[in-house]
Motif scaffolding. Structure first.
Motif, PDB file in Angstrom:
ATOM      1  N   GLY A   1       0.819  -1.206   0.000  1.00  0.00           N
ATOM      2  CA  GLY A   1       0.000   0.000   0.000  1.00  0.00           C
ATOM      3  C   GLY A   1       0.848   1.249   0.000  1.00  0.00           C
ATOM      4  O   GLY A   1       2.057   1.200   0.234  1.00  0.00           O
ATOM      5  N   VAL A   2       0.195   2.370  -0.252  1.00  0.00           N
ATOM      6  CA  VAL A   2       0.841   3.677  -0.266  1.00  0.00           C
ATOM      7  C   VAL A   2       0.043   4.604   0.646  1.00  0.00           C
ATOM      8  O   VAL A   2      -1.188   4.664   0.557  1.00  0.00           O
ATOM      9  CB  VAL A   2       0.871   4.265  -1.697  1.00  0.00           C
ATOM     10  CG1 VAL A   2       1.446   5.670  -1.702  1.00  0.00           C
ATOM     11  CG2 VAL A   2       1.642   3.355  -2.628  1.00  0.00           C
ATOM     12  N   VAL A   3       0.745   5.309   1.517  1.00  0.00           N
ATOM     13  CA  VAL A   3       0.104   6.246   2.439  1.00  0.00           C
ATOM     14  C   VAL A   3       0.230   7.656   1.871  1.00  0.00           C
ATOM     15  O   VAL A   3       1.313   8.074   1.460  1.00  0.00           O
ATOM     16  CB  VAL A   3       0.753   6.185   3.838  1.00  0.00           C
ATOM     17  CG1 VAL A   3       0.145   7.235   4.766  1.00  0.00           C
ATOM     18  CG2 VAL A   3       0.608   4.794   4.436  1.00  0.00           C
ATOM     19  N   ARG A   4      -0.872   8.361   1.858  1.00  0.00           N
ATOM     20  CA  ARG A   4      -0.892   9.766   1.438  1.00  0.00           C
ATOM     21  C   ARG A   4      -1.559  10.570   2.553  1.00  0.00           C
ATOM     22  O   ARG A   4      -2.616  10.189   3.053  1.00  0.00           O
ATOM     23  CB  ARG A   4      -1.702   9.960   0.152  1.00  0.00           C
ATOM     24  CG  ARG A   4      -1.100   9.280  -1.038  1.00  0.00           C
ATOM     25  CD  ARG A   4       0.144  10.041  -1.478  1.00  0.00           C
ATOM     26  NE  ARG A   4       0.734   9.413  -2.628  1.00  0.00           N
ATOM     27  CZ  ARG A   4       1.971   8.936  -2.669  1.00  0.00           C
ATOM     28  NH1 ARG A   4       2.732   9.020  -1.623  1.00  0.00           N
ATOM     29  NH2 ARG A   4       2.436   8.384  -3.760  1.00  0.00           N
ATOM     30  N   THR A   5      -0.920  11.664   2.931  1.00  0.00           N
ATOM     31  CA  THR A   5      -1.488  12.530   3.958  1.00  0.00           C
ATOM     32  C   THR A   5      -2.502  13.462   3.312  1.00  0.00           C
ATOM     33  O   THR A   5      -2.180  14.200   2.393  1.00  0.00           O
ATOM     34  CB  THR A   5      -0.380  13.342   4.658  1.00  0.00           C
ATOM     35  OG1 THR A   5       0.572  12.427   5.196  1.00  0.00           O
ATOM     36  CG2 THR A   5      -0.965  14.196   5.772  1.00  0.00           C
ATOM     37  N   VAL A   6      -3.729  13.397   3.794  1.00  0.00           N
ATOM     38  CA  VAL A   6      -4.813  14.233   3.278  1.00  0.00           C
ATOM     39  C   VAL A   6      -4.802  15.581   4.002  1.00  0.00           C
ATOM     40  O   VAL A   6      -4.838  16.629   3.375  1.00  0.00           O
ATOM     41  CB  VAL A   6      -6.178  13.531   3.452  1.00  0.00           C
ATOM     42  CG1 VAL A   6      -7.317  14.434   3.009  1.00  0.00           C
ATOM     43  CG2 VAL A   6      -6.202  12.207   2.701  1.00  0.00           C
ATOM     44  N   ASP A   7      -4.775  15.543   5.324  1.00  0.00           N
ATOM     45  CA  ASP A   7      -4.763  16.757   6.145  1.00  0.00           C
ATOM     46  C   ASP A   7      -3.964  16.462   7.412  1.00  0.00           C
ATOM     47  O   ASP A   7      -4.486  15.836   8.342  1.00  0.00           O
ATOM     48  CB  ASP A   7      -6.182  17.184   6.493  1.00  0.00           C
ATOM     49  CG  ASP A   7      -6.251  18.535   7.189  1.00  0.00           C
ATOM     50  OD1 ASP A   7      -5.318  18.872   7.952  1.00  0.00           O
ATOM     51  OD2 ASP A   7      -7.232  19.254   6.970  1.00  0.00           O
ATOM     52  N   PRO A   8      -2.702  16.881   7.458  1.00  0.00           N
ATOM     53  CA  PRO A   8      -1.859  16.535   8.601  1.00  0.00           C
ATOM     54  C   PRO A   8      -2.353  17.111   9.925  1.00  0.00           C
ATOM     55  O   PRO A   8      -2.213  16.476  10.968  1.00  0.00           O
ATOM     56  CB  PRO A   8      -0.489  17.097   8.234  1.00  0.00           C
ATOM     57  CG  PRO A   8      -0.749  18.126   7.189  1.00  0.00           C
ATOM     58  CD  PRO A   8      -2.005  17.709   6.475  1.00  0.00           C
ATOM     59  N   GLN A   9      -2.928  18.301   9.902  1.00  0.00           N
ATOM     60  CA  GLN A   9      -3.404  18.910  11.146  1.00  0.00           C
ATOM     61  C   GLN A   9      -4.573  18.144  11.744  1.00  0.00           C
ATOM     62  O   GLN A   9      -4.720  18.057  12.958  1.00  0.00           O
ATOM     63  CB  GLN A   9      -3.783  20.372  10.914  1.00  0.00           C
ATOM     64  CG  GLN A   9      -2.615  21.248  10.490  1.00  0.00           C
ATOM     65  CD  GLN A   9      -1.429  21.150  11.444  1.00  0.00           C
ATOM     66  OE1 GLN A   9      -1.580  21.206  12.656  1.00  0.00           O
ATOM     67  NE2 GLN A   9      -0.248  20.977  10.873  1.00  0.00           N
ATOM     68  N   LYS A  10      -5.412  17.575  10.882  1.00  0.00           N
ATOM     69  CA  LYS A  10      -6.571  16.801  11.344  1.00  0.00           C
ATOM     70  C   LYS A  10      -6.245  15.316  11.500  1.00  0.00           C
ATOM     71  O   LYS A  10      -7.080  14.552  11.966  1.00  0.00           O
ATOM     72  CB  LYS A  10      -7.732  16.965  10.369  1.00  0.00           C
ATOM     73  CG  LYS A  10      -8.293  18.371  10.352  1.00  0.00           C
ATOM     74  CD  LYS A  10      -9.449  18.465   9.387  1.00  0.00           C
ATOM     75  CE  LYS A  10     -10.003  19.883   9.347  1.00  0.00           C
ATOM     76  NZ  LYS A  10     -11.077  20.015   8.345  1.00  0.00           N
ATOM     77  N   GLY A  11      -5.060  14.905  11.069  1.00  0.00           N
ATOM     78  CA  GLY A  11      -4.671  13.497  11.184  1.00  0.00           C
ATOM     79  C   GLY A  11      -5.345  12.597  10.159  1.00  0.00           C
ATOM     80  O   GLY A  11      -5.489  11.410  10.397  1.00  0.00           O
ATOM     81  N   LEU A  12      -5.749  13.155   9.020  1.00  0.00           N
ATOM     82  CA  LEU A  12      -6.411  12.358   7.984  1.00  0.00           C
ATOM     83  C   LEU A  12      -5.398  11.843   6.973  1.00  0.00           C
ATOM     84  O   LEU A  12      -4.601  12.616   6.433  1.00  0.00           O
ATOM     85  CB  LEU A  12      -7.451  13.196   7.242  1.00  0.00           C
ATOM     86  CG  LEU A  12      -8.763  13.448   7.951  1.00  0.00           C
ATOM     87  CD1 LEU A  12      -9.626  14.402   7.123  1.00  0.00           C
ATOM     88  CD2 LEU A  12      -9.508  12.163   8.205  1.00  0.00           C
ATOM     89  N   ILE A  13      -5.441  10.535   6.736  1.00  0.00           N
ATOM     90  CA  ILE A  13      -4.574   9.929   5.738  1.00  0.00           C
ATOM     91  C   ILE A  13      -5.380   8.978   4.863  1.00  0.00           C
ATOM     92  O   ILE A  13      -6.453   8.516   5.250  1.00  0.00           O
ATOM     93  CB  ILE A  13      -3.382   9.179   6.365  1.00  0.00           C
ATOM     94  CG1 ILE A  13      -3.861   8.042   7.269  1.00  0.00           C
ATOM     95  CG2 ILE A  13      -2.466  10.132   7.098  1.00  0.00           C
ATOM     96  CD1 ILE A  13      -2.755   7.149   7.776  1.00  0.00           C
ATOM     97  N   ASN A  14      -4.847   8.708   3.702  1.00  0.00           N
ATOM     98  CA  ASN A  14      -5.378   7.722   2.771  1.00  0.00           C
ATOM     99  C   ASN A  14      -4.364   6.603   2.664  1.00  0.00           C
ATOM    100  O   ASN A  14      -3.159   6.878   2.590  1.00  0.00           O
ATOM    101  CB  ASN A  14      -5.506   8.352   1.377  1.00  0.00           C
ATOM    102  CG  ASN A  14      -6.899   8.405   0.856  1.00  0.00           C
ATOM    103  OD1 ASN A  14      -7.812   7.849   1.441  1.00  0.00           O
ATOM    104  ND2 ASN A  14      -7.074   9.092  -0.235  1.00  0.00           N
ATOM    105  N   ILE A  15      -4.820   5.385   2.653  1.00  0.00           N
ATOM    106  CA  ILE A  15      -3.957   4.269   2.298  1.00  0.00           C
ATOM    107  C   ILE A  15      -4.554   3.662   1.037  1.00  0.00           C
ATOM    108  O   ILE A  15      -5.703   3.223   1.032  1.00  0.00           O
ATOM    109  CB  ILE A  15      -3.841   3.223   3.418  1.00  0.00           C
ATOM    110  CG1 ILE A  15      -3.272   3.860   4.682  1.00  0.00           C
ATOM    111  CG2 ILE A  15      -2.971   2.046   2.941  1.00  0.00           C
ATOM    112  CD1 ILE A  15      -3.164   2.918   5.868  1.00  0.00           C
ATOM    113  N   ILE A  16      -3.766   3.676  -0.019  1.00  0.00           N
ATOM    114  CA  ILE A  16      -4.207   3.158  -1.308  1.00  0.00           C
ATOM    115  C   ILE A  16      -3.526   1.820  -1.518  1.00  0.00           C
ATOM    116  O   ILE A  16      -2.301   1.697  -1.348  1.00  0.00           O
ATOM    117  CB  ILE A  16      -3.866   4.143  -2.444  1.00  0.00           C
ATOM    118  CG1 ILE A  16      -4.517   5.498  -2.152  1.00  0.00           C
ATOM    119  CG2 ILE A  16      -4.326   3.600  -3.795  1.00  0.00           C
ATOM    120  CD1 ILE A  16      -3.963   6.638  -2.967  1.00  0.00           C
ATOM    121  N   THR A  17      -4.306   0.824  -1.877  1.00  0.00           N
ATOM    122  CA  THR A  17      -3.803  -0.529  -2.046  1.00  0.00           C
ATOM    123  C   THR A  17      -4.523  -1.170  -3.225  1.00  0.00           C
ATOM    124  O   THR A  17      -5.191  -0.478  -3.988  1.00  0.00           O
ATOM    125  CB  THR A  17      -3.992  -1.336  -0.735  1.00  0.00           C
ATOM    126  OG1 THR A  17      -3.338  -2.601  -0.855  1.00  0.00           O
ATOM    127  CG2 THR A  17      -5.441  -1.524  -0.353  1.00  0.00           C
TER     128      THR A  17
END
Length: 84
Positions: free
Chosen positions: A30-46
């Motif tokens: 998978g690949v992790v992408r930070t959506v909004d670092p201040q809010k702690g939102l990330i995407n993991i694409i697999t």
């Protein structure tokens, strides 16, 4: 099944780097992408082949006091960021 799958994860900003390193350790899963670092939102694409494995990894992080709550999952929408 072909195509990509994604998880939108609510975390803490201090956990993002650790989550990224764990996913990176499973090269190609998978690949992790930070959506909004201040809010702690990330995407993991697999891929669909790895989606159950990545879900297990996300849930297993709780054992290490890492916040990683799946708030949305499904077929990858083709975007690395959420539209605001």
């Amino acid at each position: 099944m072909l195509g990509s799958y994604e998880f939108l994860i609510q975390s803490r900003k201090e956990d993002i780097d650790f989550i990224n390193k764990v996913v990176e350790a499973y090269e190609g899963a998978g690949v992790v992408r930070t959506v909004d670092p201040q809010k702690g939102l990330i995407n993991i694409i697999t891929t669909y082949d790895f989606k159950d494995f990545i879900k297990f990894v996300i849930e297993d992080l709780r054992k290490y006091d890492v916040v990683a709550e799946i708030i949305e999952e499904g077929a990858w929408k083709g975007s690395l960021y959420i539209n605001k």
